[in-house]
Design a protein around this motif. Sequence first.
Motif, short mmCIF file in Angstrom:
data_model
loop_
_atom_site.label_atom_id
_atom_site.label_comp_id
_atom_site.label_asym_id
_atom_site.label_seq_id
_atom_site.Cartn_x
_atom_site.Cartn_y
_atom_site.Cartn_z
N UNK A 289 -20.27 -65.24 25.33
CA UNK A 289 -20.96 -64.51 24.25
C UNK A 289 -21.30 -63.12 24.44
N UNK A 290 -21.77 -62.81 25.59
CA UNK A 290 -22.12 -61.34 26.04
C UNK A 290 -20.92 -60.57 26.30
N UNK A 291 -19.76 -61.19 26.88
CA UNK A 291 -18.57 -60.39 27.17
C UNK A 291 -17.92 -60.11 25.79
N UNK A 292 -17.94 -61.22 24.90
CA UNK A 292 -17.39 -60.89 23.44
C UNK A 292 -17.84 -59.97 22.78
N UNK A 293 -19.09 -59.81 23.14
CA UNK A 293 -20.11 -59.08 22.13
C UNK A 293 -19.73 -57.62 22.48
N UNK A 294 -19.97 -57.31 23.87
CA UNK A 294 -19.48 -55.91 24.69
C UNK A 294 -18.13 -55.49 24.14
N UNK A 295 -17.15 -56.37 24.31
CA UNK A 295 -15.83 -56.01 24.11
C UNK A 295 -15.51 -55.50 22.67
N UNK A 296 -16.30 -56.43 21.85
CA UNK A 296 -16.14 -56.12 20.14
C UNK A 296 -16.82 -54.82 19.86
N UNK A 297 -18.07 -54.60 20.46
CA UNK A 297 -18.55 -53.39 20.25
C UNK A 297 -17.74 -52.17 20.81
N UNK A 298 -16.87 -52.29 21.77
CA UNK A 298 -16.15 -51.25 22.22
C UNK A 298 -14.88 -51.00 21.45
N UNK A 299 -14.58 -52.14 20.63
CA UNK A 299 -13.18 -51.84 19.82
C UNK A 299 -13.78 -51.31 18.44
#
Length: 303
Positions: A289-299
Amino acid sequence: MAEILQKDGTWTFDGETIRIVPGSERGVHVLRRTLGELAVPLTAVAGIAHEPGRRSGRLRLRLRDGADPLLQVARGRLPDAADPYQLTVDPDRAGVAEYFVDEVRNALLLDQVPAGPSDRYLLPGPTVPLSAAAGDGTVTFDGECIRLEWNWTTEEGKKSAGPQSLALADVRSVEWMPSKGLENGYLRFTVRREPTKAPPKHDPHAIDLFGFKKDPLMAVVAAAVVARLPHPSGAGAHGAPTSLAKAPEAAALPAGPAAGVPAEGADHDALLRRLRELGELHRAGILTEDEFTAAKAAVLKRF
């Protein structure tokens, strides 16, 4: 941890480093055996791809420009068999190769590794002391001094100058050119205060190469020297050299859907595709969940 073992060699990825160990079979190119194990940091990677084939496929790593002194010297001219960043993959290991590619691409995405040029060498270059014999001479490098010695095939005028010793501090540049067709190749050291336009067979600071199997070993010596010269970007040396020229075929490799966040100006559809891909990785359990949130924010920042 991702790992693929083949007769050609073994590649292992621990999330930070790709370790490349050449195979021990007789068919493994002498250049790869001479280089030995390579540790490629993720920060040096621009992309990775698996290219399936009818009889065998190929796993191919693409490094960032300026990251590796060997690729700087080779400039895309290494034969495929000598390229340490290619691995022959048996058809029954294609699934493992695809998994390996996915793991590296996901790490590139999560770490947001840039695919652009590096301003310093991220690989240290071949270890020294190092010696290679090919063409009309032998070159030896101990990290500080280059020594050139001649054999019976050397032109008389060049041989009469005797063995040459060049201090690393006096070397301005290094050039390796493999033989092509009827034209000989060469390894040439351009020395400060002593420039020459003589052809390699007459140049006392050059080895003339005849197109035999050991010629690529001269590129290994060249890379060891270049690794200790200033980086062409002016950022200095990492224990290393000039800017890396991308092999034409490697340059065409796709970085892959997870090879990094799209650059400024990436189109709207590409960003939406990236978000969908991230969602699929998250649903599949590959991203937390944390990795997905961080990657999505970067996009999302790129919109």
